[in-house]
Design a protein around this motif. Structure first.
Motif, mmCIF file in Angstrom:
data_model
loop_
_atom_site.group_PDB
_atom_site.id
_atom_site.type_symbol
_atom_site.label_atom_id
_atom_site.label_comp_id
_atom_site.label_asym_id
_atom_site.label_seq_id
_atom_site.Cartn_x
_atom_site.Cartn_y
_atom_site.Cartn_z
ATOM 1 N N TRP A 2 34.872 34.609 30.417
ATOM 2 C CA TRP A 2 34.233 35.957 30.879
ATOM 3 C C TRP A 2 33.816 36.858 29.398
ATOM 4 C CZ3 TRP A 2 37.869 40.503 31.100
ATOM 5 C CH2 TRP A 2 37.008 41.745 31.852
ATOM 6 N N LEU A 3 34.877 36.840 28.820
ATOM 7 C CA LEU A 3 34.612 37.719 27.557
ATOM 8 C C LEU A 3 34.600 36.522 26.200
ATOM 9 C CD1 LEU A 3 37.346 40.568 27.772
ATOM 10 C CD2 LEU A 3 35.063 40.621 28.360
ATOM 11 N N GLU A 40 29.428 42.008 35.054
ATOM 12 C CA GLU A 40 29.707 43.372 35.440
ATOM 13 C C GLU A 40 30.681 43.460 36.808
ATOM 14 O OE1 GLU A 40 26.229 45.786 35.287
ATOM 15 O OE2 GLU A 40 25.996 45.450 33.392
ATOM 16 N N ALA A 60 34.251 42.610 35.818
ATOM 17 C CA ALA A 60 34.675 43.442 35.189
ATOM 18 C C ALA A 60 35.187 44.562 36.038
ATOM 19 C CB ALA A 60 33.734 44.021 33.809
ATOM 20 N N ARG A 93 39.133 45.899 36.445
ATOM 21 C CA ARG A 93 39.225 47.301 36.363
ATOM 22 C C ARG A 93 40.132 47.880 37.511
ATOM 23 N NH1 ARG A 93 37.920 51.741 38.181
ATOM 24 N NH2 ARG A 93 36.045 50.726 39.438
ATOM 25 N N ALA A 135 40.798 43.164 26.514
ATOM 26 C CA ALA A 135 39.794 43.890 27.071
ATOM 27 C C ALA A 135 40.184 45.488 26.871
ATOM 28 C CB ALA A 135 39.790 43.775 28.685
ATOM 29 N N TYR A 147 39.061 49.110 28.455
ATOM 30 C CA TYR A 147 38.082 49.858 29.348
ATOM 31 C C TYR A 147 37.961 51.517 28.977
ATOM 32 C CZ TYR A 147 37.893 46.061 32.918
ATOM 33 O OH TYR A 147 37.557 44.891 33.585
ATOM 34 N N ASP A 164 27.707 47.579 28.212
ATOM 35 C CA ASP A 164 28.835 46.879 28.387
ATOM 36 C C ASP A 164 29.657 47.653 29.260
ATOM 37 O OD1 ASP A 164 28.121 44.363 27.593
ATOM 38 O OD2 ASP A 164 28.736 45.080 25.364
ATOM 39 N N TRP A 186 35.756 44.872 24.184
ATOM 40 C CA TRP A 186 36.880 43.970 24.099
ATOM 41 C C TRP A 186 37.113 43.685 22.248
ATOM 42 C CZ3 TRP A 186 32.083 43.063 26.224
ATOM 43 C CH2 TRP A 186 31.350 42.136 25.718
#
Length: 530
Positions: A347-348, A394, A397, A401, A428, A430, A482, A486
């Motif tokens: 993912w990242l 997204e 993500a 979150r 990550a 946020y 984004d 990260w």
């Protein structure tokens, strides 16, 4: 007397039950720890998944395998400890991906693609007391390389088919079976998988490189005269060798196809291939199979996502369709100490590669020459990870979150991935910090050797100047900012590797080990969780 071809492979285990998978050379009754199951037949191959129920919680039960009452496992000359079913707490989980078969298992010389990290771990584990053994193994894709057979399999295919096409490609269920026999037959992996509960998911090479990269890719494959046979055999063999062992005994009983296969008389190959043809259809919901699955290891939850078969490639491209994502959201609920999201694809990613993938998705959707060039780059450079499906990147993500910010948030949310032939840890960040520590943990390969140029590319792709340049280009192309930042915590690390998560309560540690030529493992990274 029947012979054991592959297995036993210990699959789903909970506090009171386990499933054990085997392949045999003939129809027979398979016995494991006092429980029995008849084999089912696919072509000239025979399989069984034995449900062992009524186990004691927190126990360790040594077991044997019998075929029609005759003991076939453990093998008489085995140097490994007895295989065991362990129903106690899961504290150490191993994971990794991309395990190519050995070029020649009988060659005592150096392996051309380096020592196998999983074999090295098995030898070390067997030499240690049981209290130090790993509790679970998670294989994140590319258990077999259907598009890159070894020289031994190429010769076997030639002898089997003569001059018929396609050269260097497996097509039938039996040919897939030969790949699994080659990959799962060496003594180390066989013992490890017999005594460590194992979960697994496919990635592209289990079917073919770039599987479901784009609509163009699917059209190119559909034009090949042998492709329809290949995809049916690939998904049918995956169902038999990998998928059914991921499920609980209750889920198996609720699965109509499993009941039909288990209870059938004669060859169920046509039934499985009809199912596979439907499973390959690109539809959002309504498929006959959900390849994603959930595993609960006490207060640790694993949600394994199908990031290959369930893609939506027209309109708003989606890594995971709406119904599949709804399943992910539903099963992510609940109070756990650690939430593990298994995704064969990261993912990242390194920042430059992440931005490049989103840029290429936009370019490939353009008309004319720009679109054709974007598609060529996408397939040539494998630009098909989560950032290449921007809407899904997204959405995942946002889900993480929300989960990580809830009052009952897990201590950690870790995305476990492979595929990219290097290993790293990214954290990550946020805009509003989450209660959970959110990490991308990547371990790849277990046993493979990509071109050395990959090492330079992956190092440079973490560099800030390259990332900044590509982010500016993404801004100009109208790609959304984004939703999170990260940062790299460890890596990139190269070489054949295996990762471990050591979890205790709400704390833990990630350890990455790389195999070295002397046959052992060397720790190259350790990260405390949280």
């Amino acid at each position: 007397m029947g012979q054991l071809i592959l297995g036993p492979v210990l699959r789903h285990v909970d506090a009171t039950s386990a499933t054990v998978w085997v392949e045999t050379d003939a129809a027979c009754e398979v016995g494991v720890a006092g429980r029995r199951a008849r084999t089912f037949q696919v072509g000239d191959q025979h399989f069984a998944l034995v449900v062992v129920d009524g186990l004691e919680p927190d126990s360790s039960l040594p077991y044997e395998v019998t075929l029609d009452g005759e003991k076939v496992w453990p093998e008489p000359e085995s140097v490994f400890p007895p295989s065991r079913i362990r129903t106690g707490p899961v504290g150490t989980l191993l994971f990794g991906s991309c395990r190519a078969a050995k070029t020649d298992p009988n060659d005592p010389g150096p392996d051309p693609i380096g020592p196998d990290a999983l074999d090295a771990y098995a030898r070390r584990m067997a030499a240690r007391p049981e209290r130090e053994w790993a509790d679970a193994l998670i294989l994140l894709g590319d258990q077999v390389y259907a598009d890159e057979p070894t020289e031994r399999v190429l010769k076997w295919l030639e002898a089997r088919r003569g001059d018929s096409e396609p050269k260097g490609e497996v097509v039938s269920f039996r040919e897939y079976g030969e790949l699994y026999r080659e990959s799962w037959s060496d003594p180390e992996i066989r013992w490890l998988m017999s005594t460590t509960q194992t979960s697994m998911i496919f990635d592209d090479h289990d079917v073919r490189d770039d599987w479901n990269t784009s609509r163009t890719w699917r059209e190119q494959m559909a034009a090949l005269p042998w492709w329809s046979r290949r995809i049916r055999a690939g998904l049918a063999s995956y169902w038999v060798y990998q998928h059914i062992g991921n499920l609980t005994p209750r889920e198996l009983e609720e699965l109509p196809l499993y009941r039909a296969v288990r209870d059938a008389e004669g060859d169920v190959g046509p039934m499985l291939e009809d199912f596979a043809a439907l499973a390959d259809l690109e539809v959002d919901g309504g498929k006959p199979a959900r390849w994603s699955f959930r595993r609960d290891f006490g207060r640790v939850r694993l949600l394994m996502i199908d990031t290959r078969s369930g893609r939506i490639l027209d309109g708003d491209r989606l890594m995971v369709g709406e119904s599949e994502f709804a399943w992910l959201e539903e099963n992510a609920r609940g109070e756990v100490d650690h939430l593990l999201i298994g995704s064969s694809l990261p993912w990242l990613m390194p920042h430059a590669l992440s931005h490049l993938q989103s840029l290429d998705e936009r370019a490939a959707a353009s008309p004319g020459l720009r679109g054709r060039l974007g598609e060529k780059l996408r397939q040539a450079a494998d630009l098909e990870h989560w950032p290449a499906f921007r809407a899904s990147f997204e959405r995942l993500a946002d889900l993480i979150r929300r989960l990580g910010s809830a009052p009952d948030a897990p201590s950690t949310i870790c995305v476990l991935s492979g595929d990219v032939h290097h290993s790293y840890v990214a954290r990550a960040d946020y805009p509003r910090p989450t209660r959970s520590t959110v990490l991308q943990l990547v371990c790849s390969p277990v046993h493979n050797d990509p071109p050395k140029i990959f090492r330079l590319v992956f190092r440079l792709s973490w560099a800030r100047p390259a990332a900044a340049l590509l982010r500016r280009l993404a801004d100009r192309a109208g790609i959304s900012p984004d939703p999170l930042g990260w940062s790299k915590v460890s890596g990139p690390h190269f070489g054949n590797s295996l990762a471990a998560l050591h979890l205790s309560g709400r704390t833990g540690r990630f350890v990455l080990e790389t195999a070295h030529a002397e046959g052992g493992l060397r720790v190259v990274a350790e990260v405390d969780l949280p």
